[in-house]
Design an enzyme around this catalytic site. Structure first.
Site, PDB file in Angstrom:
ATOM      1  N   VAL A 166     114.532  89.738  58.515  1.00  0.00           N
ATOM      2  CA  VAL A 166     113.643  88.744  57.886  1.00  0.00           C
ATOM      3  C   VAL A 166     112.203  88.948  58.357  1.00  0.00           C
ATOM      4  O   VAL A 166     111.258  88.929  57.558  1.00  0.00           O
ATOM      5  CB  VAL A 166     114.130  87.316  58.232  1.00  0.00           C
ATOM      6  CG1 VAL A 166     113.142  86.270  57.748  1.00  0.00           C
ATOM      7  CG2 VAL A 166     115.504  87.072  57.640  1.00  0.00           C
ATOM      8  N   LEU A 189     130.733  85.926  41.841  1.00  0.00           N
ATOM      9  CA  LEU A 189     132.104  85.613  41.454  1.00  0.00           C
ATOM     10  C   LEU A 189     132.998  86.847  41.577  1.00  0.00           C
ATOM     11  O   LEU A 189     134.093  86.871  41.022  1.00  0.00           O
ATOM     12  CB  LEU A 189     132.146  85.094  40.005  1.00  0.00           C
ATOM     13  CG  LEU A 189     131.611  83.676  39.781  1.00  0.00           C
ATOM     14  CD1 LEU A 189     131.638  83.323  38.292  1.00  0.00           C
ATOM     15  CD2 LEU A 189     132.418  82.635  40.565  1.00  0.00           C
ATOM     16  N   GLY A 215     137.441  89.727  46.137  1.00  0.00           N
ATOM     17  CA  GLY A 215     137.700  90.891  46.976  1.00  0.00           C
ATOM     18  C   GLY A 215     138.023  90.496  48.393  1.00  0.00           C
ATOM     19  O   GLY A 215     138.711  89.499  48.641  1.00  0.00           O
ATOM     20  N   CYS A 275     124.733  85.989  57.530  1.00  0.00           N
ATOM     21  CA  CYS A 275     124.322  84.677  57.003  1.00  0.00           C
ATOM     22  C   CYS A 275     125.480  83.799  56.559  1.00  0.00           C
ATOM     23  O   CYS A 275     125.705  82.739  57.137  1.00  0.00           O
ATOM     24  CB  CYS A 275     123.341  84.889  55.858  1.00  0.00           C
ATOM     25  SG  CYS A 275     121.933  85.881  56.357  1.00  0.00           S
TER      26      CYS A 275
HETATM   27  C1  UGA Z   1     122.495  86.133  51.671  1.00  0.00           C
HETATM   28  C2  UGA Z   1     121.875  85.423  50.463  1.00  0.00           C
HETATM   29  O1  UGA Z   1     122.311  86.065  49.253  1.00  0.00           O
HETATM   30  C3  UGA Z   1     120.359  85.432  50.542  1.00  0.00           C
HETATM   31  O2  UGA Z   1     119.824  84.684  49.452  1.00  0.00           O
HETATM   32  C4  UGA Z   1     119.924  84.790  51.857  1.00  0.00           C
HETATM   33  O3  UGA Z   1     118.511  84.843  52.000  1.00  0.00           O
HETATM   34  C5  UGA Z   1     120.550  85.537  53.013  1.00  0.00           C
HETATM   35  O4  UGA Z   1     121.996  85.509  52.871  1.00  0.00           O
HETATM   36  C6  UGA Z   1     120.134  84.878  54.290  1.00  0.00           C
HETATM   37  O5  UGA Z   1     120.333  83.662  54.439  1.00  0.00           O
HETATM   38  O6  UGA Z   1     119.526  85.543  55.137  1.00  0.00           O
HETATM   39  P1  UGA Z   1     123.000  88.692  52.355  1.00  0.00           P
HETATM   40  O7  UGA Z   1     123.765  88.106  53.500  1.00  0.00           O
HETATM   41  O8  UGA Z   1     122.029  89.804  52.592  1.00  0.00           O
HETATM   42  O9  UGA Z   1     122.133  87.509  51.631  1.00  0.00           O
HETATM   43  O10 UGA Z   1     124.061  89.253  51.335  1.00  0.00           O
HETATM   44  P2  UGA Z   1     124.657  88.879  49.910  1.00  0.00           P
HETATM   45  O11 UGA Z   1     124.229  89.895  48.923  1.00  0.00           O
HETATM   46  O12 UGA Z   1     124.421  87.474  49.555  1.00  0.00           O
HETATM   47  O13 UGA Z   1     126.234  89.093  50.192  1.00  0.00           O
HETATM   48  C7  UGA Z   1     126.917  88.326  51.169  1.00  0.00           C
HETATM   49  C8  UGA Z   1     128.385  88.687  51.215  1.00  0.00           C
HETATM   50  O14 UGA Z   1     129.066  88.203  50.062  1.00  0.00           O
HETATM   51  C9  UGA Z   1     128.694  90.198  51.258  1.00  0.00           C
HETATM   52  O15 UGA Z   1     129.721  90.428  52.198  1.00  0.00           O
HETATM   53  C10 UGA Z   1     129.182  90.521  49.853  1.00  0.00           C
HETATM   54  O16 UGA Z   1     130.069  91.621  49.803  1.00  0.00           O
HETATM   55  C11 UGA Z   1     129.890  89.221  49.505  1.00  0.00           C
HETATM   56  N1  UGA Z   1     129.991  88.980  48.047  1.00  0.00           N
HETATM   57  C12 UGA Z   1     128.870  88.801  47.308  1.00  0.00           C
HETATM   58  C13 UGA Z   1     131.256  88.894  47.466  1.00  0.00           C
HETATM   59  O17 UGA Z   1     132.294  89.049  48.140  1.00  0.00           O
HETATM   60  N2  UGA Z   1     131.353  88.637  46.131  1.00  0.00           N
HETATM   61  C14 UGA Z   1     130.239  88.451  45.358  1.00  0.00           C
HETATM   62  O18 UGA Z   1     130.403  88.200  44.143  1.00  0.00           O
HETATM   63  C15 UGA Z   1     128.968  88.534  45.963  1.00  0.00           C
END
Ligand code: UGA
Length: 461
Positions: A11, A252, A255, A262
């Site tokens: 960040v 959605l 998996g 986060c």
């Molecule tokens: C997340 C949020 O998306 C950001 O908006 C936020 O700023 C950030 O946390 C934070 O608070 O710092 P991030 O942790 O980088 O971002 O990753 P994401 O892309 O949100 O994915 C999070 C997890 O969810 C991953 O393990 C991903 O594989 C999983 N995921 C995501 C799923 O299992 N299914 C989905 O449909 C989407």
């Protein structure tokens, strides 16, 4: 306007670059001199696409600098962002020691009237604590506490910071509001909405957003379990849901569940915070439970297919918590690897970017240099992270090097028909498994606990 940024994690560094790209003077500060020395040479201490190039551009333009001297960073700064880590302790609560240390440093080094902004995701109410530390340590100087949560995702952090859906600021003084509006003027001029509210609401809104995204993922994963039991295809179920504009398509994908720095932490922190103020937010405990269950569901499929895991070799494809990053913090892939190791399997992992970090985190894990080497002599491949590279694998070559042609797909990267045609027993997520017809292929019973095997592979069938 001079802006100091405390903390050079994901960040912090992205905030440094974003502030500089908006035309302000940004100075990043960290107590870790090694990190600072890398950043001064435009090398980010973690992987983020485009970040090194952006660092080089802003450093050479003279809009960005890094230092390990707090007085230098904060001298004459109008705004100080606090971007330090708030890791979850063993009890799930956020450890806010780095926040307190940062507030103390601001109180000792920043000028009178500075706007002190929480950027890290913190439990609601942290601003009150910051105000208290600043007053205690500040020797009579005045501080304006504000909250400006980030919504950036690892892997797309730069565009998330510079083209966000919205900018959120929580303020309690006109001075903080004026300076933060001025800071973001280059973005609001382009039409990006800025939502201005009070401190507590801003803190809560950020936590609520992350917890809701996690809830969407767990909802899809719970539905995946039903699809597996009833017969049904989770991909179509979520496609139908997502095409309703009121629901939306994102987050959605069923998996192995969510991981990273986060979501796992933020869900638990919000639940604990609610409990502390007397509200039972059981919905969030369920989100967390379904997420843990998602890893267990994949492990159960491996056990269903292989029966005994002792003396079996399992290749885990993807170790990062999601594609596009080298971050393995709270990665579901590593939880799965540990679970399989505990059940007696030998586990070999492969990741396009995160292998070194995974080895640091789990030294007991064997690491392979590429997907085919990981799959060599493996009795099962588990897809744990949805890297594009895995979609492009040569399935015939993969099958040839494996001991058994078995893939458990924890991210639905393959299609059942192509896997059947390639001769795999295939366990996707939230869909019916494909089991090789024993009479046509290897001649063993695959009804439960047995799969098609290569002749001569030692399978006792
Ligand atoms: C997340 C949020 O998306 C950001 O908006 C936020 O700023 C950030 O946390 C934070 O608070 O710092 P991030 O942790 O980088 O971002 O990753 P994401 O892309 O949100 O994915 C999070 C997890 O969810 C991953 O393990 C991903 O594989 C999983 N995921 C995501 C799923 O299992 N299914 C989905 O449909 C989407």
């Amino acid at each position: 306007m001079k802006v100091a940024i405390i903390g050079t994690g994901h960040v912090g560094v992205v905030t440094c670059v974003a502030v500089a790209s908006m035309g302000h003077e940004a100075v990043g500060f960290d107590v870790d001199s090694e990190k600072i020395s890398l950043l001064q040479r435009a090398i980010a201490p973690f992987h983020e696409p485009g970040l090194n190039e952006a660092l080089a551009r802003e450093l050479s333009a003279g809009r960005l600098a890094f230092t390990d001297a707090p007085a230098e960073a904060m001298h004459a700064a109008a705004i100080v962002f606090i971007c330090v880590g708030t890791p979850a302790g063993p009890d799930g609560e956020a450890n806010l020691l780095a926040m307190e240390r940062s507030a103390t440093a601001v109180a000792h080094h920043a000028r009178d009237g500075v706007v002190v902004v929480e950027k890290s995701t913190v439990p609601a109410g942290t601003a009150d604590r910051l105000r208290f530390v600043l007053a205690r340590e500040g020797d009579g100087r005045r501080f304006n506490v504000a909250c400006n949560p980030e919504f950036l995702r690892e892997g797309t952090a730069l565009s998330d910071a510079l083209e966000p859906d919205r900018i959120l600021i929580g303020v309690e003084s006109e001075r903080a509001a004026i300076l933060l509006r001025r800071l973001y003027e280059p973005l609001t001029r382009k039409g990006i909405p800025l939502i201005e509210t009070d401190l507590r609401t801003a803190e809560l809104a950020k936590a609520a957003s992350n917890a809701f995204l996690a809830l969407k993922i767990s909802y899809a994963n719970a539905l995946a379990r039903i699809c597996e039991r009833l017969g049904g295809d989770i991909r179509t179920v979520t496609d139908v849901m997502g095409s309703d504009a009121r629901i939306g398509r994102s987050f959605l994908a069923a998996g192995l569940g969510y991981g990273g720095y986060c979501f796992p932490k933020d869900v638990v922190i919000l639940e604990r915070l609610a409990a502390r103020v007397g509200y039972d937010f059981g919905l969030l405990r369920e989100v967390d439970r379904v997420n843990h269950e998602s890893v267990e569901a994949i492990a159960a499929k491996v056990e269903d297919a292989l029966w005994i895991l002792d003396e079996k070799r399992i290749a885990v494809f993807g170790l990062a918590f999601k594609p596009g990053t080298d971050d393995v913090r709270l990665s579901p892939s590593l939880s799965l690897a540990r679970r399989l190791l505990q059940s007696g399997a030998s586990v070999v992992g492969y990741d396009p970017l995160a292998s070194a970090n995974a080895k640091d985190e789990r030294p007991e894990l064997e690491i392979a240099p590429d997907a085919y080497s990981a799959a060599a002599d493996a009795h099962c491949v588990v897809i744990a992270t949805d890297w594009d590279e895995f979609r492009d694998l040569d399935l015939a070559a993969l099958r040839d090097v494996m001991a058994y042609p078995l893939v458990v797909d924890g991210r639905n990267v393959f299609d059942s028909t192509e896997m059947r045609e390639a001769g795999f027993s295939y366990y996707p997520t939230g869909q019916a498994p494909v089991l090789i017809d024993p009479s046509e292929t290897w001649g063993v019973d695959i009804s439960r606990g047995r799969i098609g095997v290569k002749p001569g592979s030692g399978w006792p069938g």
